[in-house]
Design a protein around this motif. Structure first.
Motif, PDB file in Angstrom:
ATOM      1  N   ALA A   4       0.885  -1.074   0.222  1.00 32.14           N
ATOM      2  CA  ALA A   4       0.378  -0.330  -0.216  1.00 32.14           C
ATOM      3  C   ALA A   4       1.282   1.189  -0.034  1.00 32.14           C
ATOM      4  N   LEU A   5       1.670   1.145   0.866  1.00 30.72           N
ATOM      5  CA  LEU A   5       2.722   2.478   0.997  1.00 30.72           C
ATOM      6  C   LEU A   5       3.526   2.944  -0.365  1.00 30.72           C
ATOM      7  N   VAL A   6       3.794   1.745  -1.213  1.00 31.24           N
ATOM      8  CA  VAL A   6       5.089   2.067  -2.195  1.00 31.24           C
ATOM      9  C   VAL A   6       3.959   2.331  -2.984  1.00 31.24           C
ATOM     10  N   ALA A   7       2.625   1.151  -3.446  1.00 31.86           N
ATOM     11  CA  ALA A   7       1.582   2.365  -4.588  1.00 31.86           C
ATOM     12  C   ALA A   7       1.590   4.011  -4.228  1.00 31.86           C
ATOM     13  N   LEU A   8       1.197   4.154  -2.922  1.00 30.00           N
ATOM     14  CA  LEU A   8       0.946   5.512  -2.483  1.00 30.00           C
ATOM     15  C   LEU A   8       1.919   5.926  -3.072  1.00 30.00           C
ATOM     16  N   GLY A   9       3.296   6.222  -1.827  1.00 31.27           N
ATOM     17  CA  GLY A   9       4.571   6.483  -2.774  1.00 31.27           C
ATOM     18  C   GLY A   9       4.359   7.170  -3.743  1.00 31.27           C
ATOM     19  N   SER A  10       4.660   5.901  -4.588  1.00 31.60           N
ATOM     20  CA  SER A  10       4.091   6.559  -6.600  1.00 31.60           C
ATOM     21  C   SER A  10       3.048   7.295  -6.676  1.00 31.60           C
ATOM     22  N   ALA A  11       2.351   7.010  -6.209  1.00 31.83           N
ATOM     23  CA  ALA A  11       1.507   8.139  -7.169  1.00 31.83           C
ATOM     24  C   ALA A  11       1.202   9.367  -6.943  1.00 31.83           C
ATOM     25  N   ILE A  12       2.557   9.728  -5.105  1.00 34.07           N
ATOM     26  CA  ILE A  12       2.342  10.897  -5.269  1.00 34.07           C
ATOM     27  C   ILE A  12       3.599  11.807  -5.806  1.00 34.07           C
ATOM     28  N   PHE A  13       4.205  10.647  -6.196  1.00 32.67           N
ATOM     29  CA  PHE A  13       5.914  11.842  -6.594  1.00 32.67           C
ATOM     30  C   PHE A  13       5.091  11.516  -8.093  1.00 32.67           C
ATOM     31  N   ILE A  14       4.400  10.624  -8.583  1.00 30.29           N
ATOM     32  CA  ILE A  14       3.937  11.045 -10.558  1.00 30.29           C
ATOM     33  C   ILE A  14       2.671  12.738  -9.672  1.00 30.29           C
ATOM     34  N   LEU A  15       2.472  12.457  -9.170  1.00 30.85           N
ATOM     35  CA  LEU A  15       1.165  13.704  -8.912  1.00 30.85           C
ATOM     36  C   LEU A  15       2.117  14.821  -8.804  1.00 30.85           C
ATOM     37  N   MET A  16       3.103  14.958  -8.268  1.00 28.76           N
ATOM     38  CA  MET A  16       3.784  16.074  -7.917  1.00 28.76           C
ATOM     39  C   MET A  16       4.584  16.195  -9.311  1.00 28.76           C
ATOM     40  N   ALA A  17       5.326  15.688  -9.534  1.00 24.49           N
ATOM     41  CA  ALA A  17       5.812  15.355 -11.068  1.00 24.49           C
ATOM     42  C   ALA A  17       4.674  16.332 -12.181  1.00 24.49           C
ATOM     43  N   LEU A  18       2.990  15.694 -11.908  1.00 26.67           N
ATOM     44  CA  LEU A  18       1.982  16.389 -12.901  1.00 26.67           C
ATOM     45  C   LEU A  18       2.084  17.913 -13.007  1.00 26.67           C
ATOM     46  N   GLN A  22      15.872 -16.780  -2.949  1.00 25.67           N
ATOM     47  CA  GLN A  22      14.301 -16.147  -2.056  1.00 25.67           C
ATOM     48  C   GLN A  22      14.300 -14.889  -2.713  1.00 25.67           C
ATOM     49  N   GLY A  23      12.866 -14.151  -2.407  1.00 25.41           N
ATOM     50  CA  GLY A  23      12.375 -13.373  -2.072  1.00 25.41           C
ATOM     51  C   GLY A  23      12.005 -12.739  -3.902  1.00 25.41           C
ATOM     52  N   LEU A  24      12.376 -13.482  -4.919  1.00 25.82           N
ATOM     53  CA  LEU A  24      12.628 -12.906  -6.272  1.00 25.82           C
ATOM     54  C   LEU A  24      10.935 -12.366  -6.525  1.00 25.82           C
ATOM     55  N   THR A  25       9.519 -13.372  -6.491  1.00 26.52           N
ATOM     56  CA  THR A  25       8.241 -12.852  -6.157  1.00 26.52           C
ATOM     57  C   THR A  25       8.336 -11.559  -5.503  1.00 26.52           C
ATOM     58  N   THR A  26       8.901 -11.566  -4.058  1.00 26.96           N
ATOM     59  CA  THR A  26       7.982 -10.271  -3.191  1.00 26.96           C
ATOM     60  C   THR A  26       8.755  -8.525  -4.613  1.00 26.96           C
ATOM     61  N   ALA A  27      10.369  -8.777  -4.543  1.00 34.45           N
ATOM     62  CA  ALA A  27      10.649  -7.949  -5.219  1.00 34.45           C
ATOM     63  C   ALA A  27       9.962  -7.646  -6.424  1.00 34.45           C
ATOM     64  N   ALA A  28       9.806  -8.694  -7.086  1.00 32.87           N
ATOM     65  CA  ALA A  28       8.300  -8.291  -8.263  1.00 32.87           C
ATOM     66  C   ALA A  28       6.921  -7.352  -7.970  1.00 32.87           C
ATOM     67  N   ILE A  29       6.730  -7.922  -6.910  1.00 37.41           N
ATOM     68  CA  ILE A  29       5.102  -7.758  -5.704  1.00 37.41           C
ATOM     69  C   ILE A  29       5.144  -5.785  -6.373  1.00 37.41           C
ATOM     70  N   VAL A  30       6.432  -6.759  -5.419  1.00 36.56           N
ATOM     71  CA  VAL A  30       7.238  -4.887  -4.535  1.00 36.56           C
ATOM     72  C   VAL A  30       6.783  -3.565  -5.991  1.00 36.56           C
ATOM     73  N   TRP A  31       7.393  -4.199  -7.714  1.00 36.39           N
ATOM     74  CA  TRP A  31       7.238  -3.478  -8.112  1.00 36.39           C
ATOM     75  C   TRP A  31       5.919  -2.782  -9.428  1.00 36.39           C
ATOM     76  N   CYS A  32       5.754  -4.093  -9.103  1.00 39.38           N
ATOM     77  CA  CYS A  32       4.315  -3.837  -9.637  1.00 39.38           C
ATOM     78  C   CYS A  32       3.308  -2.919  -8.781  1.00 39.38           C
ATOM     79  N   SER A  33       3.553  -3.218  -7.554  1.00 38.03           N
ATOM     80  CA  SER A  33       2.640  -1.954  -6.843  1.00 38.03           C
ATOM     81  C   SER A  33       3.153  -0.384  -7.099  1.00 38.03           C
ATOM     82  N   ALA A  34       4.620  -0.562  -7.174  1.00 37.22           N
ATOM     83  CA  ALA A  34       5.054   0.763  -7.663  1.00 37.22           C
ATOM     84  C   ALA A  34       4.264   1.186  -8.913  1.00 37.22           C
ATOM     85  N   ALA A  35       4.174   0.313  -9.799  1.00 43.24           N
ATOM     86  CA  ALA A  35       3.361   0.171 -11.427  1.00 43.24           C
ATOM     87  C   ALA A  35       2.012   0.816 -10.674  1.00 43.24           C
ATOM     88  N   THR A  36       1.756  -0.342 -10.282  1.00 40.56           N
ATOM     89  CA  THR A  36      -0.109   0.105  -9.685  1.00 40.56           C
ATOM     90  C   THR A  36      -0.696   1.986  -9.277  1.00 40.56           C
TER      91      THR A  36
END
Length: 159
Positions: A37-51, A88-102
């Motif tokens: 949730a925080l990764v997705a939120l933070g990504s959105a905030i950075f995009i909104l600031m850039a906009l 271990q942790g490759l899927t977790t890393a991919a999930i965090v990356w996808c959360s940022a994308a969302t």
């Protein structure tokens, strides 16, 4: 951008991250509810600031998007570990990356795309998580059969 649109986008980003994180939490995996949730939120905030600076002279808002990708890659790399010759942790890393994308999709106001990607992430994790679990279980059973067969073979030689 008015505050209502800002609120809509950050709330949708947070919801997408929570959905992704909820599935991870159910599976007992790393990077659960709060992290996604925080990764997705933070990504959105950075995009909104850039906009906010979108039409300014000498401003390239896509640089913010690129830096989100790099930053999340750094965080994701921290989730990848080697234990007993297993990675271990490759899927977790991919999930965090996808959360940022969302979060980025929500920040840009790409709501349909956000829904599609969030759904795909959940389907991949749920369906293929089950398939992966079944494959691991089968491999463990096959390994157990080999050990038993080797034991019986060695016992018969001794007799």
């Amino acid at each position: 951008m008015n505050w209502e649109l800002f609120a809509l986008r950050v709330v949708l980003a947070t919801i997408a991250g929570l959905l992704i994180g909820y599935e991870r939490e159910i599976q007992g995996k790393g990077a659960g509810l709060k992290t996604n949730a925080l990764v997705a939120l933070g990504s959105a905030i950075f995009i909104l600031m850039a906009l906010r600076f979108q039409n300014e002279e000498s401003v390239d808002i896509t640089r913010v998007l690129g830096q989100i990708v790099v930053g999340i890659g750094f965080i994701g790399a921290g989730t990848i570990l080697e234990k007993k010759r297993k990675i271990q942790g490759l899927t977790t890393a991919a999930i965090v990356w996808c959360s940022a994308a969302t979060g980025c999709l929500a920040g840009f106001g790409m709501y349909t795309e956000l829904g599609i990607i969030s759904g795909l992430i959940l389907i991949i994790n749920l369906v293929f998580g089950y398939v992966e679990h079944e494959m691991i279980k089968k491999n463990e059973q096959d390994e157990e059969k080999k050990v038993t067969a080797n034991y019986l073979s060695a016992s018969s030689i001794l007799l």
